[in-house]
Design an enzyme around this catalytic site. Structure first.
Site: not given
Ligand code: PLP
Length: 417
Positions: A273, A276, A342, A371
């Site tokens: 699996e 990244r 902010c 991600y």
């Protein structure tokens, strides 16, 4: 293979100058290289070509339909963690028999959806989930194919937020508990035990935790076989790290060699699996400088991408290399690259050496393919960025930039008078 590189002084993705994308698609935008995506998937998948296996891309790393479709066309499947991801996977044309479903909190609706789609298997993370899946499968008159996610209690030596294979983490079932759970699963009428699953964490840069986990799994598998429980699939999860800065993660071939060595004599289909390692360095976030600003103690570069677009620096303190889209010979300076949100935690880089930039200059935030977009949000009512896929000298907008209308979609002002 480098599909992001300078030619003369301009940064390119394959044969498309990023300056052109910044002008034509706008910023912030995620830009992915088709050749890199394909290369990374193929290298990983081929590393296991000698054994029966299935590479199920962990789509939470990057879930755009075009990207999933590419991996599907290369023979890949996906690892999903929600009903929404199942929907995306199916919309992208991923066959159901190449889908595995992980995650600690599957709802009844999600379980039913996955059962009706007839996915390859559920990676079950608790005893109550096992009971729930058995009940739902019974209700629907089918048998659910399952593996139990085992938590092998090894330290992946990665960031605590992305470590999952330690006893104290919420994931999986510990090895002793797993034997009891398998025993229980065997008694259940509506589940079919397919195998064993584990995933110990993300951005691992050392091979030894993978090997340690596997050794513990092998002991478990042997005990299961002694109990007469056949293990058809061994799902080893993802987690292989990538280079963001100075890391030196194992190459997929080293990873494969280490794993295959540990598996000698075992005959089951392997599932991986990876997330990244496939997409991380295949994408970047393109942003533009809005302002520069000096305070008493710091110089800031304020860009049009913020923590809502790329949260990793704020969330994990992650490092992303930042490159000018057009090189200059201006002086170097040390700056904080910050977004418009902010929050003081809204930064892309801190204390970073960069050649001096001016408003209107574009910057590339590298290694943002994993991600990145998938963790983006609408915080501060900022429309989410567009996503662009570059192939050779062509580019395709694979997700339109959100509009203000998108921001309020589904909202309703009730008549409270
Ligand atoms: C996140 C995740 C992965 C992918 O991890 P990477 O580090 O991106 O390879 C694989 N499996 C499961 C169960 C996950 O939660």
């Amino acid at each position: 293979m480098h599909h992001f590189r300078y030619e003369q002084d301009e940064l390119y993705c394959e044969k498309v100058p990023l300056r052109k994308l910044a002008d034509q698609v706008g910023t912030p935008s995620y830009v992915y290289s088709h050749a890199t995506l394909k290369h990374h998937f193929t290298v990983f998948d081929n590393a296991f070509s000698g054994v029966p296996h299935l590479t199920c891309f962990a789509m939470k790393a990057s879930s755009n339909l075009a990207i999933l479709n590419l991996f599907g066309s290369l023979g890949g499947g996906v690892d999903i963690v929600s009903g929404g991801e199942l929907y995306r996977a199916r919309r992208a044309g991923i066959p159901a028999d190449r889908i595995v479903y992980s995650g600690v909190g599957k709802t009844v609706q999600e379980i039913d959806y996955a059962l009706k789609e007839n996915i390859l298997m559920f990676n079950i993370e608790s005893d109550l989930e096992l009971e729930a899946i058995n009940t739902r499968a019974g209700e629907l008159g089918i048998r659910a194919r399952i593996a139990l996610r085992v938590n092998p209690d090894v330290d992946p030596k990665t960031h605590p937020y992305i470590s999952t294979g330690l006893k104290k983490n919420k994931f999986g079932i510990d090895i002793e508990g797993a034997l009891r759970s398998y025993q229980r699963a065997r008694e259940l009428e509506h589940v079919e035990i397919m195998g064993v699953d584990c995933h110990i964490g993300s951005q691992l840069t050392d091979i030894s935790p993978f090997v340690d986990a596997l050794r513990r799994l092998r002991v478990l598998i042997e005990r299961l076989q002694d109990m007469g429980i056949a293990v058809h699939y061994l799902d080893l999860g993802g987690g292989l790290g990538i280079v963001y800065d100075q890391e030196s993660p194992p190459h997929p071939h080293e990873y494969a060699d280490a794993i295959l060595k540990e598996l000698e004599g075992l005959s089951c289909t392997l599932i991986f699996e990876p997330g990244r390692v496939i997409v991380g360095n295949a994408g970047l976030l393109l942003t533009r400088v809005l302002y520069t600003k000096k305070s008493a103690s710091k110089d800031f570069v304020i860009v049009d991408a913020g923590m809502n677009d790329l949260v990793r620096p704020s969330l994990y303190g992650s490092y992303h290399q930042i490159l000018p889209v057009v090189k200059s010979d201006r002086d170097m300076q040390v700056v904080d690259v910050v977004g418009p949100i902010c929050e003081s935690g809204d930064f892309l880089a801190r204390e970073r050496g960069l050649p001096m930039v001016l408003p209107g200059d574009s910057l590339a935030v590298m290694s943002a393919g994993a991600y990145g977009f998938t963790m983006s949000s609408n915080y501060n009512s900022r429309p989410r960025a567009s996503e662009v896929l570059v192939r050779d000298d062509q580019y395709f907008v694979i997700r339109k930039r959100e509009t203000h209308e998108d921001l309020v979609r589904g909202e309703w002002i009730p008549d409270l008078t």
